[in-house]
Design a protein around this motif. Structure first.
Motif, PDB file in Angstrom:
ATOM      1  N   MET A  60     -42.420 -16.543 -18.513  1.00  0.00           N
ATOM      2  CA  MET A  60     -41.658 -17.770 -18.717  1.00  0.00           C
ATOM      3  C   MET A  60     -41.186 -17.822 -20.168  1.00  0.00           C
ATOM      4  O   MET A  60     -41.914 -17.411 -21.078  1.00  0.00           O
ATOM      5  N   GLU A  61     -39.967 -18.304 -20.376  1.00  0.00           N
ATOM      6  CA  GLU A  61     -39.448 -18.467 -21.735  1.00  0.00           C
ATOM      7  C   GLU A  61     -39.068 -19.923 -21.954  1.00  0.00           C
ATOM      8  O   GLU A  61     -38.400 -20.540 -21.113  1.00  0.00           O
ATOM      9  N   LEU A  62     -39.527 -20.473 -23.081  1.00  0.00           N
ATOM     10  CA  LEU A  62     -39.273 -21.861 -23.453  1.00  0.00           C
ATOM     11  C   LEU A  62     -38.548 -21.884 -24.790  1.00  0.00           C
ATOM     12  O   LEU A  62     -39.029 -21.319 -25.774  1.00  0.00           O
ATOM     13  N   GLU A  63     -37.390 -22.540 -24.815  1.00  0.00           N
ATOM     14  CA  GLU A  63     -36.673 -22.709 -26.076  1.00  0.00           C
ATOM     15  C   GLU A  63     -37.126 -24.018 -26.716  1.00  0.00           C
ATOM     16  O   GLU A  63     -37.129 -25.073 -26.063  1.00  0.00           O
ATOM     17  N   MET A  64     -37.512 -23.952 -27.991  1.00  0.00           N
ATOM     18  CA  MET A  64     -38.122 -25.108 -28.656  1.00  0.00           C
ATOM     19  C   MET A  64     -37.389 -25.418 -29.949  1.00  0.00           C
ATOM     20  O   MET A  64     -36.969 -24.517 -30.681  1.00  0.00           O
ATOM     21  N   GLN A  65     -37.254 -26.702 -30.220  1.00  0.00           N
ATOM     22  CA  GLN A  65     -36.672 -27.171 -31.482  1.00  0.00           C
ATOM     23  C   GLN A  65     -37.633 -28.160 -32.115  1.00  0.00           C
ATOM     24  O   GLN A  65     -38.159 -29.046 -31.436  1.00  0.00           O
ATOM     25  N   TRP A  66     -37.844 -27.989 -33.415  1.00  0.00           N
ATOM     26  CA  TRP A  66     -38.792 -28.875 -34.106  1.00  0.00           C
ATOM     27  C   TRP A  66     -38.266 -29.222 -35.484  1.00  0.00           C
ATOM     28  O   TRP A  66     -38.107 -28.343 -36.330  1.00  0.00           O
ATOM     29  N   ASP A  67     -37.978 -30.480 -35.683  1.00  0.00           N
ATOM     30  CA  ASP A  67     -37.660 -31.025 -37.004  1.00  0.00           C
ATOM     31  C   ASP A  67     -38.796 -31.977 -37.340  1.00  0.00           C
ATOM     32  O   ASP A  67     -38.684 -33.202 -37.186  1.00  0.00           O
ATOM     33  N   GLY A  68     -39.897 -31.396 -37.768  1.00  0.00           N
ATOM     34  CA  GLY A  68     -41.143 -32.142 -37.884  1.00  0.00           C
ATOM     35  C   GLY A  68     -41.377 -32.745 -39.258  1.00  0.00           C
ATOM     36  O   GLY A  68     -40.638 -32.531 -40.216  1.00  0.00           O
ATOM     37  N   ASN A  69     -42.464 -33.502 -39.324  1.00  0.00           N
ATOM     38  CA  ASN A  69     -42.912 -34.104 -40.582  1.00  0.00           C
ATOM     39  C   ASN A  69     -44.353 -33.708 -40.891  1.00  0.00           C
ATOM     40  O   ASN A  69     -45.218 -34.573 -41.081  1.00  0.00           O
ATOM     41  N   PRO A  70     -44.653 -32.410 -40.912  1.00  0.00           N
ATOM     42  CA  PRO A  70     -46.035 -31.986 -41.148  1.00  0.00           C
ATOM     43  C   PRO A  70     -46.455 -32.233 -42.591  1.00  0.00           C
ATOM     44  O   PRO A  70     -45.611 -32.388 -43.483  1.00  0.00           O
ATOM     45  N   ASN A  71     -47.733 -32.253 -42.781  1.00  0.00           N
ATOM     46  CA  ASN A  71     -48.292 -32.363 -44.131  1.00  0.00           C
ATOM     47  C   ASN A  71     -49.020 -31.055 -44.426  1.00  0.00           C
ATOM     48  O   ASN A  71     -50.160 -30.852 -44.034  1.00  0.00           O
TER      49      ASN A  71
END
Length: 567
Positions: free
Chosen positions: A143-154
């Motif tokens: 299975m292939e999953l396309e992911m986008q993340w514009d996160g706010n990690p610390n």
């Protein structure tokens, strides 16, 4: 009388049974025909037709029809569990990534560790999902999953420099888009249906972030920002990027066969560049090439720099380990060397390893582009010439590898080099000290047959062509006679060259126009000796570089010879 009565009754019953059987067969045939029509109608049903028969409220919430609905449901569930994922994954990421950061730690730093690591409150969003059905293992599901993340990690890194300076550096404004691959393997007959799942970053489309010194400015310390950014990118590449894969055991068992393993060697000869873009205001570019299959520092190769040249000849050989020839690529980036300043990119190119036939040398010209991902810039940036050979492990004995130094040895020379005695030939009775002094060389015979469709360079629409032949390493030069007033000259002259290192030498042929008071270059042809080494003898036509038209007809023959060094 009773006999006739019984006969009539028997005949009546028999006829009745026959009629009834025939009728039954007709009814059965009709039912089959109707059933076939019904099955065909169901086969032609669309999603919209099925929803008319059974509305969405009758389905479980995870059974949906459109891809968008699937992704919406998946993202909704991820938002719900993200706080728990953050808590569980932060420590796991820290323990797994820190050793890799230490492995790629720049020499200007004495230590590089996490002091804080949380993934923030913004969950990634899945933008695509697919199941791979072709080219996969029949005992697995991919299975292939396309992911986008514009996160706010610390994320805060504690670094210490060699001069004793300690700096807390924050990683901010992370923007990531990539394609993750999940492989469920092996498939088993007990719950949950598979023994393990392996995951990997199949394709990294975007990875942007900024670095900031807490309470200061990182640009005040030259070189620190670039070094840390390169370290982070190397860590991502080496820890999770395909073909590297992380394996999670679901059921007890040995899953070492799922780990990434080298499967072959890619031999690359970087031959030359042509018509490269000039990046210098004064003079010409000083090009060099960077090549890699995986962009790790210890697996990236760099060519020598050719100064002040837009048509460089490198003629260099490199080897790369291959883990997955179906998905991996060879990437070439050509730069202009700016000395103490950062090198400027001229262009880049890529070739898929799946396009290579194992054991067969592929000669390719690759057009350079500005960006491999976003190819909107159509500006011509030049080309690079490569010879490629992919050799899977376990097939070395059955494949001819011209890049292997032993390839050019005759049977006698191989026996001498290996010290074996597989023949009674007296030539094998050579001392051990002499065996070490074997020089592998040969004779290259070049018959310059003719040229065709040369461009006119004289005022009268003709040319007086001749050919200059040169072996690059020895700088041996010869030339043909001049053929006056011809655009289709025939020379049919043969020249022999003694070649000491055929794998690393090149034949350069230049076509000139002879004039009484000078000469004009028409075009040239540059070739390695790989093909003639493989085939022993070739006859072919070769286009002229730098000319509007024209090609050379050549007949080349390779004869290996044996020689010993002088005592």
């Amino acid at each position: 009388m009773s006999f006739f009565t019984g006969l009539i009754i028997g005949m009546s019953i028999g006829i009745g049974l026959m009629v009834a059987y025939a009728r039954y067969q007709n009814i059965r045939s009709l039912r089959r025909s109707q059933l076939a029509k019904t099955v065909a109608a169901f086969a032609r049903m669309t999603v919209q037709d099925s929803r008319k028969l059974l509305p969405d409220e009758f389905y479980p919430p995870w059974v949906v029809f459109s891809r968008r609905q699937k992704l919406t449901w998946l993202n909704l569930q991820l938002d719900k569990i993200w706080p728990y994922v953050d808590e569980a994954a932060s420590e796991l990421i820290k323990s797994n990534v820190e050793p890799i950061l230490e492995q790629y730690r720049p020499v200007i730093l004495s230590s590089l560790k996490f002091s804080k690591l949380t993934l923030g409150t913004v969950a990634p969003q899945f933008t695509g999902i697919s199941i791979l059905e072709q080219g996969g293992d029949p005992g697995s599901v991919t299975m292939e999953l396309e992911m986008q993340w514009d996160g706010n990690p610390n994320i805060v890194l504690d670094i210490n420099t060699r001069v004793g300076l300690a700096l807390p550096i924050q990683v901010k404004n992370i923007g990531f888009t990539g394609l993750f691959r999940l492989i469920f393997k092996p498939l088993v007959d007990e719950f949950p249906g598979f023994g393990a799942v392996s995951y990997s970053l199949r394709e990294k489309k975007k990875l942007d972030f900024t670095l900031k010194v807490i309470g200061g400015e990182i640009s005040a310390i030259p070189g620190i920002s670039d070094a840390i950014e390169e370290t982070i990118r190397d860590a991502v590449e080496d820890s999770i990027t395909w073909p590297v894969r992380k394996i999670v055991s679901i059921l007890p068992g040995d899953y070492s066969d799922l780990e990434v393993k080298p499967v072959g060697i890619l031999e690359v000869k970087l031959v030359q560049g042509k018509e490269l873009t000039n990046k210098d205001i004064i003079g010409k570019s000083d090009p060099f090439a960077v090549l890699f299959v995986r962009p790790l520092r210890d697996r990236t190769k760099t060519s020598k720099t050719i100064n002040n040249q837009l048509n460089p000849i490198w003629n260099e050989h490199f080897e790369f380990i291959v883990e997955d020839p179906l998905t991996q690529h060879l990437t070439v980036r050509v730069f202009d060397d700016e000395g103490v300043q950062a090198s400027e990119l001229i262009g880049c190119a890529q070739v898929a390893l799946r396009d290579l036939e194992p054991g067969k040398v592929k000669d390719v010209w690759l057009k350079l582009v500005k960006d491999l991902e976003v190819q909107r810039d159509t500006k011509y940036r030049g080309q690079v010439h490569l010879e490629l050979l992919y050799c899977p492990y376990g097939t070395e004995s059955s494949l001819k590898n011209p890049f292997n130094p032993d390839f050019q040895l005759t049977t006698l020379e191989k026996a001498i080099k290996a010290g074996t005695r597989e023949t009674d030939d007296a030539a094998l009775k050579i001392s051990t000290s002499q065996k070490k002094n074997v020089i592998v060389r040969g004779v290259l015979s070049v018959n310059v047959v003719a040229a065709e469709n040369l461009p006119a360079v004289d005022l009268l629409g003709k040319a007086d062509p001749y050919v200059v032949l040169q072996m690059k390493k020895s700088d041996t030069k010869v030339k043909t006679r001049v053929v006056n007033e011809s655009l289709n000259p025939v020379w049919n002259q043969t020249f022999d060259f003694v070649v000491e290192d055929a794998l690393h030498d090149m034949l350069i042929l230049e076509v000139w126009d002879h004039d009484t008071f000078g000469k004009d270059k028409i075009g040239r042809c540059i070739m390695t000796l790989t093909r003639v080494l493989l085939e022993g003898e070739i006859q072919d036509s070769f286009p002229l570089d730098g000319a509007k038209s024209g090609k050379l007809f050549l007949h080349l023959k390779w004869t290996p010879q044996l020689k010993f060094r002088d005592p």
